[in-house]
Motif scaffolding. Structure first.
Motif: not given
Length: 96
Positions: A73-74, A76-78, A80-81, A83-84
């Motif tokens: 999960v961590s 995946a969140v990293a 996404l951040v 990529r944003s």
């Protein structure tokens, strides 16, 4: 070794004696012989050390699975951040 297999201690069952006296019935009719009860089998006992080892092993496996899930999960969140952030710097992502 941590675990050693042990054979359970089985008590000697009370076996009926083989020399039983059979009396002829006084009435002359035929009676059936009394049915001897079947001996009960003793279940093998499990030591408290084996139960504790299974519980500790289960806790360790669950903890490892939880660590894998938290890591996934961590990551995946990293992703996404990142990529944003990279998408906002380049003016957005253009699809052709």
């Amino acid at each position: 070794m941590f675990l050693r297999p042990q054979l359970p201690e089985t008590p000697n069952p009370n076996l009926p004696t083989t020399a039983q006296q059979v009396h002829a019935p006084a009435c002359g009719c035929q009676h059936s012989a009394p049915v001897a009860p079947t001996p009960q089998r003793a279940f093998p006992s499990v030591g408290s050390g084996a139960v504790a080892a299974v519980v500790v092993g289960g806790v360790v496996v669950v903890a490892l699975l939880a660590a894998v899930v938290v890591t996934a999960v961590s990551v995946a969140v990293a992703a996404l951040v990142l990529r944003s952030l990279l998408g906002s710097r380049s003016g957005g992502i253009h699809h052709r």
